[in-house]
Scaffold this active site. Structure first.
Site, mmCIF file in Angstrom:
data_model
loop_
_atom_site.group_PDB
_atom_site.id
_atom_site.type_symbol
_atom_site.label_atom_id
_atom_site.label_comp_id
_atom_site.label_asym_id
_atom_site.label_seq_id
_atom_site.Cartn_x
_atom_site.Cartn_y
_atom_site.Cartn_z
ATOM 1 C CG ASP A 70 -9.253 44.215 60.367
ATOM 2 O OD1 ASP A 70 -8.129 44.303 60.887
ATOM 3 O OD2 ASP A 70 -9.447 44.177 59.135
ATOM 4 C CD GLU B 133 -6.694 48.159 62.244
ATOM 5 O OE1 GLU B 133 -5.495 48.080 61.976
ATOM 6 O OE2 GLU B 133 -7.578 47.699 61.502
HETATM 7 O O1 TEU Z 1 -5.052 46.579 59.410
HETATM 8 C C1 TEU Z 1 -5.466 47.672 58.686
HETATM 9 C C2 TEU Z 1 -4.548 48.786 58.775
HETATM 10 O O2 TEU Z 1 -4.995 49.855 58.961
HETATM 11 C C3 TEU Z 1 -3.112 48.585 58.664
HETATM 12 O O3 TEU Z 1 -2.351 48.941 59.704
HETATM 13 C C4 TEU Z 1 -2.566 47.918 57.487
HETATM 14 O O4 TEU Z 1 -1.936 46.762 57.884
HETATM 15 C C5 TEU Z 1 -1.585 48.829 56.843
HETATM 16 O O5 TEU Z 1 -2.287 49.798 56.189
HETATM 17 C C6 TEU Z 1 -0.707 48.151 55.889
HETATM 18 O O6 TEU Z 1 0.286 49.096 55.639
HETATM 19 C C7 TEU Z 1 -5.948 45.546 59.599
HETATM 20 C C8 TEU Z 1 -5.213 44.356 60.154
HETATM 21 O O7 TEU Z 1 -4.695 44.691 61.419
HETATM 22 C C9 TEU Z 1 -4.167 43.946 59.179
HETATM 23 O O8 TEU Z 1 -3.372 42.911 59.678
HETATM 24 C C10 TEU Z 1 -4.879 43.516 57.920
HETATM 25 O O9 TEU Z 1 -3.943 43.241 56.922
HETATM 26 C C11 TEU Z 1 -5.833 44.581 57.404
HETATM 27 O O10 TEU Z 1 -6.617 45.174 58.420
HETATM 28 C C12 TEU Z 1 -6.817 43.965 56.459
HETATM 29 O O11 TEU Z 1 -7.711 43.168 57.183
#
Ligand code: TEU
Ligand code: CA
Length: 563
Positions: A197, A251
């Site tokens: 993440d 990610e």
């Molecule tokens: O996502 C981080 C991220 O970059 C996103 O796509 C985020 O959801 C977006 O900026 C919101 O508009 C990760 C996870 O995949 C996400 O579900 C979490 O909420 C986030 O990190 C925090 O852990």
């Protein structure tokens, strides 16, 4: 050869996959009940979104204990049985490593906030305020400042996401040691790797100066570019990953294709691959729906392929739990085009020189939910937007609702549609988030029984990819980058040359192959018929997609005698 280049990954969002005990929340026993579904589809690896103990401010992306299973999802025994069930069926499991931040209920943070001289103080990022305000102008992705004042000690702590998600201080070697330990804990259990993440955010900018107004438009690019990032990833690789031959996918929010090689070049020993967000975010800027064109989308695929280069590797995906449904965002979810466009998108995702990631429900062509009012949403992101934009009068309610109907994360979080029955067969109770009313038309039971379904098209593409390694390793060449409707490319190895042609629109189009190319035997067609072998002119129906061999030049028929 790295094993993870040749796999197809399927993301399970456990809260919405299958509920086994009627409490309305998906769980690990529910996943166990559906392992045969995954095996029938033919995927190799499951990526499980967070299954750890969590107070669920952000559906598990706020972890309270990295070594416990979320009570709502089951027990460690259930986890072990799920893992064994996957292994028995020849599949592997990767889990979600969320270590940019923890929950504010994690024992480390409870200690950290208790006093300025607590041994855990330095596990997080504490600063004094400036002029009665936060230390700098960093915004949180979930609205408002990225800093929250903690009255007890009079300092602010940093949180790039919700205030219940304090950022860990990776400058502290004790934090690194704890994380490497917990990674080994799960690897020793037999998980095959991690989805990481927002991993580029772990190294913070020295001194954390204010963002400029330009940087404020894309804070992710600054957050993702800290000076110690690559050193930390190399240490993580050495300490926790290398001995296990683990698969990792970062990610990489905030990382453009130009910087991708720094993460994925094999000789750097950092990550196997990253998710680059330039494709999936084409249709939105933050919460606003945005216009995009096919040449832009194609340019991103080429940029990512080039960035992977000879020594790196890429991912291919059109959705996940943070984005709307792929068919609604990139296809056409109206009833007459839903099936053909879902198949066309599957063809695109599963014929890239990259590891494909399917999100649960993609294999059924699940669509966005028809949200109309704020009460129907669950997501912390939506609630933050409402509070800071609508409640303050900055944006009219109907304007935000109009955009959320395209962009909200909740579209992908509605429960899996297993049957046409009550709540789509997801639960016998009340689902935590409503099931899409279109489960009567879109569900797994019907699709398994129908050889023409979106499900079986995915299954066939996965099998085709396995039978033709050219679809995995062959070079990628976009043969019509400027075409407004058609995405067409070749995939080439020493032994084979394949052609993929996808009409990315609902309009019929006559597509001329460039000089020297003709369609050979068709391996798979959807949305229209297979072309005659040797043809150079393709009549494509709306959302028509083809994977074909390229005909030998000698096989190409010359012009008719009196043409
Ligand atoms: O996502 C981080 C991220 O970059 C996103 O796509 C985020 O959801 C977006 O900026 C919101 O508009 C990760 C996870 O995949 C996400 O579900 C979490 O909420 C986030 O990190 C925090 O852990
Ligand atoms: Ca349950």
């Amino acid at each position: 050869m790295s094993w993870w280049k040749e796999v197809v990954v399927y993301q399970v969002y456990p809260r919405s996959f299958m509920d086994s005990n009627g409490d309305g929340i998906g769980d690990l026993n529910g996943i166990i009940q559906q392992l045969d579904h995954l095996q029938a589809l033919g995927i190799d690896v499951v990526w499980l979104s967070p299954h750890f103990d969590s107070p669920n401010a952000d559906n598990g992306y706020d972890i309270r204990d990295y070594r416990r299973v979320m009570a709502e999802f089951g027990t460690m025994d259930d986890f072990d049985r799920m893992l064994a069930g996957l292994h028995e069926r020849g599949m592997r499991l990767i889990i979600d490593l969320v270590v940019n931040h923890t929950s504010d209920e994690h024992a480390w943070f409870v200690e950290s906030r208790s006093s300025r001289d607590n041994p855990y103080r330095d596990f997080y990022i504490w600063r004094d305020g400036v002029d009665d305000g936060p230390p700098n102008n960093y915004p949180s992705f979930f609205s408002g400042s990225a800093w929250t004042l903690d009255e007890r000690t009079g300092q602010y702590y940093l949180h790039y996401f919700a205030e219940q998600q304090p950022d860990l201080n990776w400058e502290n070697p004790a934090v690194q040691g704890e994380v490497f330990d917990l990674m080994r804990f799960w690897l020793d259990k037999g998980v095959a790797g991690f989805r990481m993440d927002v991993i580029p955010f772990i190294s913070k900018q020295p001194g954390m100066p204010n963002l400029t107004s330009e940087e404020l438009r894309h804070p992710d690019r600054v957050y993702a570019n800290g000076p110690r990032l690559h050193e930390l990833l190399q240490t993580m690789y050495r300490e926790a990953l290398a001995p296990y031959d683990a698969m990792t996918v970062g990610e990489a929010f905030g990382v453009t294709p130009e910087r991708m090689p720094l993460f994925v070049d094999a000789d750097r020993h950092e990550l196997s691959m990253i998710f680059n967000f330039d494709v999936v975010r084409l249709g939105r800027h933050h919460w606003r729906k945005a216009a995009w064109t096919l040449p832009e989308l194609k340019a991103e695929f080429t940029a990512i392929d080039r960035a992977a280069g000879e020594h790196g590797w890429a991912t291919s995906f059109l959705g996940n739990h943070d984005n709307p449904r792929a068919v609604s965002a990139f296809g056409d979810d109206r009833p007459q085009w839903r099936v053909a466009s879902a198949k066309a998108l599957a063809t695109l995702v599963l014929t890239q020189r990259a590891t494909p990631f399917l999100y649960q429900g993609d294999e059924l062509g699940m669509t966005n939910y028809p949200f109309t009012s704020i009460e129907q949403y669950d997501d912390i992101e939506v609630k933050g937007l409402w509070r800071t934009l609508v409640d303050t009068g900055k944006v009219p309610a109907d304007e935000l609702l109009h955009h959320l109907a395209f962009t909200s994360r909740d579209h992908s979080r509605t429960p899996m549609q297993w049957t046409a029955g009550p709540h789509g067969g997801f639960t016998t109770g009340q689902p935590w988030l409503a099931v899409n009313p279109n489960h009567h038309e879109i569900n797994a039971a019907d699709q398994l029984a129908d050889p023409q379904s979106v499900f079986h098209h995915h299954r066939q593409l996965i099998a085709l990819r396995r039978a033709h390694p050219t679809l995995i390793h062959g070079t990628f060449h976009d043969i019509a980058p400027a075409h407004e409707q058609v995405f067409a490319y070749t995939r080439t190895t020493d032994r084979e040359r394949l052609l993929v042609v996808i009409n990315m629109s609902s309009e019929a189009v006559a597509f001329e192959l460039p000089d020297g190319l003709a369609a050979g035997r068709t391996l798979l067609a959807s949305g229209g018929s297979a072309p005659t072998t040797g043809t150079t002119s393709l009549g494509l129906a709306g959302w028509h997609a083809l994977v074909a061999e390229v005909a030998e030049v000698a096989e190409v028929a010359g012009p008719p005698p009196n043409a």
